[in-house]
Design an enzyme around this catalytic site. Structure first.
Site, short mmCIF file in Angstrom:
data_model
loop_
_atom_site.label_atom_id
_atom_site.label_comp_id
_atom_site.label_asym_id
_atom_site.label_seq_id
_atom_site.Cartn_x
_atom_site.Cartn_y
_atom_site.Cartn_z
N ARG A 86 -26.31 10.21 -73.98
CA ARG A 86 -26.95 11.51 -74.13
C ARG A 86 -27.09 12.20 -72.78
NH1 ARG A 86 -31.66 13.50 -77.94
NH2 ARG A 86 -32.20 15.41 -76.91
N ARG A 96 -26.42 19.29 -76.17
CA ARG A 96 -26.68 17.86 -76.02
C ARG A 96 -25.54 17.04 -76.61
NH1 ARG A 96 -31.35 18.52 -78.91
NH2 ARG A 96 -31.87 20.05 -77.36
N ASP A 99 -28.06 14.07 -80.77
CA ASP A 99 -29.43 14.19 -81.24
C ASP A 99 -29.55 13.38 -82.51
OD1 ASP A 99 -31.64 15.51 -80.30
OD2 ASP A 99 -31.13 17.44 -81.18
N ASP A 101 -32.35 12.80 -85.39
CA ASP A 101 -33.66 13.22 -85.86
C ASP A 101 -34.05 12.42 -87.10
OD1 ASP A 101 -33.96 15.21 -83.94
OD2 ASP A 101 -32.99 16.74 -85.18
N1 ROI Z 1 -27.91 23.82 -83.63
C1 ROI Z 1 -27.07 23.25 -84.50
N2 ROI Z 1 -26.17 24.03 -85.14
N3 ROI Z 1 -27.07 21.92 -84.75
C2 ROI Z 1 -27.94 21.08 -84.12
O1 ROI Z 1 -27.94 19.86 -84.38
C3 ROI Z 1 -28.86 21.64 -83.22
N4 ROI Z 1 -29.77 20.86 -82.57
C4 ROI Z 1 -30.66 21.38 -81.76
C5 ROI Z 1 -30.75 22.85 -81.48
C6 ROI Z 1 -30.62 23.08 -79.99
C7 ROI Z 1 -32.07 23.38 -82.00
N5 ROI Z 1 -29.69 23.60 -82.12
C8 ROI Z 1 -28.82 23.03 -82.99
O2 ROI Z 1 -31.54 20.58 -81.19
#
Ligand code: ROI
Length: 165
Positions: A86, A96, A99, A101
């Site tokens: 990362r 990034r 991510d 989540d």
């Molecule tokens: N935008 C998209 N399209 N997909 C993501 O996973 C994503 N993740 C984020 C932010 C920066 C909010 N924007 C994103 O963390």
């Protein structure tokens, strides 16, 4: 918490080979002790939410069975984020590499300093709702309502399937 639980994990990234990173993360999550993959969505391309001067994202959603408690699962995911290299700029909502989540954990509603479940952005993010609906069309999101209705109220913003893994 004991026994087996069901959780949904959102995967996303937009630096380097994002599709490759998401696939590696999927393997790493599935290989964790106490986690078993139940379903994995297609890979999607999505427009960045947040600053638009960054590459499109690759997003997917994974359903798992787990014996881990929510915080144990969160920490395991954070370790995978690190090992998948990362890199982030520090800019809020900036690009990034990866991510992960924790979107949902059973019917749990939790709002603590380190972890909020359901994930706070879940109801507004097309790159979460559509992949989620692909693998769990009849889901009810605790404190948000039927996934089907959230999807109907969420514009696609150009979201498209790039691969059926
Ligand atoms: N935008 C998209 N399209 N997909 C993501 O996973 C994503 N993740 C984020 C932010 C920066 C909010 N924007 C994103 O963390």
């Amino acid at each position: 918490m004991n026994g087996e639980h069901q959780a949904y994990i959102g995967l996303g990234g937009n630096l380097g080979d994002a599709a490759g990173t998401v696939r590696t993360a999927r393997q790493s999550i599935g290989a964790l002790i106490g986690i078993r993959e139940l379903a994995f969505s297609s890979l999607y391309r999505s427009a960045p939410m947040g600053p638009s001067d960054q590459p499109d994202y690759v997003n997917a959603v994974m359903k798992v069975a787990t014996t881990l408690a929510p915080l144990e699962l969160l920490h395991a995911l954070q370790q995978i984020e690190q090992t998948c290299g990362r890199v982030r700029t520090g800019e809020r909502w900036g690009p990034r590499t990866l991510d992960l989540d924790l979107l949902l954990y059973d019917e749990l509603v939790l709002d603590s300093e380190v972890l909020t479940i359901p994930h706070p952005g879940i109801a507004e993010r097309e790159f979460v709702l559509y992949p989620l609906a692909e693998i769990a069309s009849n889901l009810k999101i605790p404190s948000r309502g039927p996934l089907r209705e959230l999807v109907q109220n969420c514009p696609l913003r150009g979201l498209s399937v790039i691969a059926h893994d």
